[in-house]
Motif scaffolding. Sequence first.
Motif, mmCIF file in Angstrom:
data_model
loop_
_atom_site.group_PDB
_atom_site.id
_atom_site.type_symbol
_atom_site.label_atom_id
_atom_site.label_comp_id
_atom_site.label_asym_id
_atom_site.label_seq_id
_atom_site.Cartn_x
_atom_site.Cartn_y
_atom_site.Cartn_z
ATOM 1 N N VAL A 164 0.539 -1.348 -0.005
ATOM 2 C CA VAL A 164 0.011 0.014 0.005
ATOM 3 C C VAL A 164 0.865 1.221 -0.267
ATOM 4 O O VAL A 164 1.832 1.285 0.815
ATOM 5 C CB VAL A 164 -0.918 -0.061 1.336
ATOM 6 C CG1 VAL A 164 -1.625 1.091 1.099
ATOM 7 C CG2 VAL A 164 -1.867 -1.167 1.277
ATOM 8 N N GLN A 165 0.562 1.996 -0.982
ATOM 9 C CA GLN A 165 1.562 3.399 -1.088
ATOM 10 C C GLN A 165 1.312 4.308 -0.050
ATOM 11 O O GLN A 165 0.079 4.558 0.594
ATOM 12 C CB GLN A 165 1.196 4.082 -2.203
ATOM 13 C CG GLN A 165 1.464 3.290 -3.416
ATOM 14 C CD GLN A 165 1.225 4.364 -4.752
ATOM 15 O OE1 GLN A 165 2.233 4.738 -5.267
ATOM 16 N NE2 GLN A 165 0.051 4.656 -5.231
ATOM 17 N N VAL A 167 2.431 4.307 3.115
ATOM 18 C CA VAL A 167 2.311 3.888 4.451
ATOM 19 C C VAL A 167 3.717 3.358 5.140
ATOM 20 O O VAL A 167 4.500 2.817 4.326
ATOM 21 C CB VAL A 167 1.150 2.752 4.927
ATOM 22 C CG1 VAL A 167 -0.159 3.443 4.297
ATOM 23 C CG2 VAL A 167 1.740 1.524 4.077
ATOM 24 N N GLN A 169 3.584 1.043 7.733
ATOM 25 C CA GLN A 169 3.532 -0.350 8.128
ATOM 26 C C GLN A 169 4.145 -1.458 7.727
ATOM 27 O O GLN A 169 4.364 -1.462 6.529
ATOM 28 C CB GLN A 169 1.911 -0.750 8.130
ATOM 29 C CG GLN A 169 0.761 0.176 8.515
ATOM 30 C CD GLN A 169 0.339 -0.294 9.913
ATOM 31 O OE1 GLN A 169 1.154 -0.230 10.826
ATOM 32 N NE2 GLN A 169 -0.770 -0.553 10.085
ATOM 33 N N VAL A 174 0.925 -5.264 8.475
ATOM 34 C CA VAL A 174 -0.261 -5.683 7.526
ATOM 35 C C VAL A 174 -0.962 -6.795 7.701
ATOM 36 O O VAL A 174 -2.144 -6.706 7.552
ATOM 37 C CB VAL A 174 0.172 -5.102 6.213
ATOM 38 C CG1 VAL A 174 -0.966 -5.115 5.193
ATOM 39 C CG2 VAL A 174 0.616 -3.397 6.006
ATOM 40 N N GLY A 177 -2.974 -7.264 10.731
ATOM 41 C CA GLY A 177 -4.433 -6.360 10.841
ATOM 42 C C GLY A 177 -5.426 -7.019 9.760
ATOM 43 O O GLY A 177 -6.328 -7.217 10.069
#
Lengths: 216, 94
Positions: A164-165, A167, A169, A174, A177
């Motif tokens: 995911v761009q 971020v 984490q 990830v 989550g």
Amino acid sequence: MAHIHLEDGSFTLFWVIVWWVLALAITGAAIYLLRSAKKADSRRITLAAFCTAAAFAVFQVSIPIAGGVHMSLTPLIGILTGPVYGSLIVLIINILSAAIGHGGWGMIGANMLVNVSEVFVAYAVWRALRTIVPDLFSRAGIATLAGLLCGNIVMIVIILVSGVQGVTQTPGQVLAGLSIIAAINMGIAVIEALMTGLVVSYIGRLRPDLLEGERK
Amino acid sequence: MSGGTGTVPERRGRLIFIGLVLIAGLVALFAYAVTGPVGIEERFASATGTGPHDAGEGGSGAAGFTLEGQPVLYGAILVLLILGCVALYRKFAL
């Protein structure tokens, strides 16, 4: 249900294209298989149209459980129409959903792959358990749970692979989550399994010829 | 449900289904206890680290793009999709 609830720009353009190309390859294969059939199955086309309308509507209904979730009916689509029609149905549902802001345009490819995996696995389990589990309710329920579990796994894999761009984490965070999301989704899958089981057993009593794999 | 006779294969199927339902239900309850009543968008935002304010907007990295909140672009893409579908339907109608 498994659906990537991320908006456009979350994945890089490269991964958006990769998932779109894979989704279009599946769509192309499905269209090729349908066109190579000697005669169109008008009964199943009608069933597919009903499934598309019903699943699209269900997709948009937020159920106030665990903070708000939605069902997908993808296992029911697989059981009733099979994987070929099912692939086209989930593409249409995802395009229409994106058109009203439920999921980004760029996510259609990825979400179609998630939903196609649910359709395929539910259909495969439904067919595989035909002799082992003759009870339609239980078989449809088991197929639904298996399909939705697979969909959640595919969803996690796609997000982890794409990244995911913007971020910070780590992939481990990830994964943790998303695993929580998948676990909650499986709770909703129980409701969907019960619903699918009831629908399939009802159709099985009235019109067993409509069930994929049950045609005489 | 399909016949109600309760034969061995039917009972076996129901037992498997009930077992799977219990496992899925317990796992979901545990996960719910960890997160509490949070909406699906917020759950995703929390999981991926996009944050609650970015949940509906996505990033804008070098190779990314943003359509969210731009109705003209949405409309343009929707029109293109409709035109594409009409063309495909006319060419490949079953």
